[in-house]
Design a protein around this motif. Structure first.
Motif, mmCIF file in Angstrom:
data_model
loop_
_atom_site.group_PDB
_atom_site.id
_atom_site.type_symbol
_atom_site.label_atom_id
_atom_site.label_comp_id
_atom_site.label_asym_id
_atom_site.label_seq_id
_atom_site.Cartn_x
_atom_site.Cartn_y
_atom_site.Cartn_z
ATOM 1 N N VAL A 1 0.845 -1.100 0.007
ATOM 2 C CA VAL A 1 -0.151 0.058 -0.009
ATOM 3 C C VAL A 1 0.961 1.350 0.082
ATOM 4 N N GLU A 2 1.954 1.264 0.900
ATOM 5 C CA GLU A 2 2.613 2.423 0.916
ATOM 6 C C GLU A 2 3.725 2.917 -0.304
ATOM 7 N N GLU B 1 2.616 1.824 -3.321
ATOM 8 C CA GLU B 1 1.767 2.293 -4.230
ATOM 9 C C GLU B 1 1.498 3.782 -4.060
ATOM 10 N N LYS B 2 1.632 4.217 -3.077
ATOM 11 C CA LYS B 2 1.087 5.605 -2.811
ATOM 12 C C LYS B 2 2.243 6.409 -3.405
ATOM 13 N N LEU C 1 2.426 6.658 -6.901
ATOM 14 C CA LEU C 1 1.315 7.538 -7.371
ATOM 15 C C LEU C 1 1.876 9.001 -7.205
ATOM 16 N N ASP C 2 2.461 9.430 -6.172
ATOM 17 C CA ASP C 2 2.995 10.621 -5.809
ATOM 18 C C ASP C 2 3.630 11.130 -6.999
ATOM 19 N N ARG D 1 1.530 11.372 -10.429
ATOM 20 C CA ARG D 1 0.618 12.509 -10.399
ATOM 21 C C ARG D 1 1.549 14.040 -10.392
ATOM 22 N N GLU E 1 -3.522 -2.020 -5.894
ATOM 23 C CA GLU E 1 -3.935 -1.805 -4.596
ATOM 24 C C GLU E 1 -5.108 -0.842 -4.431
ATOM 25 N N GLY E 2 -4.995 -0.080 -5.554
ATOM 26 C CA GLY E 2 -5.865 1.120 -5.387
ATOM 27 C C GLY E 2 -6.630 1.142 -6.474
ATOM 28 N N GLN F 1 -7.984 4.560 -11.121
ATOM 29 C CA GLN F 1 -8.228 6.135 -10.984
ATOM 30 C C GLN F 1 -8.359 6.859 -12.449
#
Length: 269
Positions: A49-50, A52-53, A56-57, A60, A72-73, A76
């Motif tokens: 999870v972390e 993937e965050k 994505l940062d 984005r 996981e997410g 989007q």
């Protein structure tokens, strides 16, 4: 630092994102991590999870208008977007959870640039969609597939949609296989990058259409750009009509594997 991501080309974004995920995976290695049950024996950890965050940062910041499909997410942005990133933040979660370092971080722009990061060796295998390279210790080297190792990775993880016509375990028992190759069983798509890098002669897995899979898209892109032979287990192109994956360093190795797969399949019919 984050603002500088917008100046990167797509390959640079893929590399930066994969590295960001790999840094998280490396940092959290060995800790007691929360497990998130996904059903059917599958699970994610806090590291998935972390990571993937973190990925994505980067995406984005660099490409705010692009869509993303993360393991996981989920989806989007528009699923039919012209530009979509496919993200697998930790391929080999079970390995990782038990202290095995055979894992990969996969980031791919559909039909474009891609990167596969090894959090523990520090290698990042990447492509701009045309050529394939490995970055390590600040330097880049072009990938050169070769069957010289004779090592073939076979994925034995379920499900087995090709059965009974194709079973990966049957390939391991084929007399010609053990005469020519040395089998290895692996449960991370890092093995695809190894074929592109000449560390493996081939990789074989069952499955459905893997071309748009968050697990496989980055490795497939790197292998194609490196000049590997990439098909389904039926020898045809991968895609909506394809099934599974056979990736080989050269045409001879691919041909040998296909003849073995077909002979085992025919013996079952």
């Amino acid at each position: 630092m984050i603002n500088s991501y917008a100046d990167l080309d797509d390959a640079g974004v893929a590399i930066a994102a994969a590295r960001a995920g790999a840094d998280v995976v490396h940092t959290l290695y060995g800790r007691r991590l929360t497990r998130i049950d996904k059903g059917a024996g599958d699970f994610a950890t806090a590291a998935d999870v972390e990571a993937e965050k973190a990925i994505l940062d980067v995406i984005r910041a660099a490409r705010p208008d692009d869509a993303v499909l993360g393991e996981e997410g989920g989806q989007q942005g528009a699923a039919d977007a012209v530009r979509q990133w496919l993200v697998d933040p930790l391929c080999g979660t079970l390995n990782y959870a038990v202290g095995n370092m055979l894992v990969a971080v996969n980031v791919a722009l559909r039909d474009g640039a891609a990167a596969v990061a090894d959090p523990f060796s520090g290698e990042v295998f990447f492509t701009d969609g045309e050529t394939a390279w490995v970055r390590q210790n600040g330097g880049d080297a072009q990938l050169a597939p070769t069957p010289a190792t004779q090592l073939v990775d076979v994925n034995l993880d379920p499900p087995f949609p090709g059965a009974p016509g194709f079973r990966a375990v049957d390939l391991l028992a084929h007399p010609g296989f053990v005469e020519r190759f040395r089998p290895r069983v692996v449960s991370t798509t890092l093995a695809l990058a190894w074929v592109a890098a000449g560390k493996r002669a081939a990789y074989v897995t069952d499955g459905g259409d893997l071309s748009g899979s968050v697990h496989f898209a980055a490795g497939i892109a790197v292998c194609r750009a490196a000049g590997c032979v990439v098909t389904g287990i039926d020898g045809g192109p991968i895609g909506q009509a394809g099934r599974g994956l056979v990736v080989a360093a050269d045409a001879e190795t691919h041909g040998l594997l296909m003849s073995m797969i077909r002979s085992r399949s025919q013996n079952r019919t």
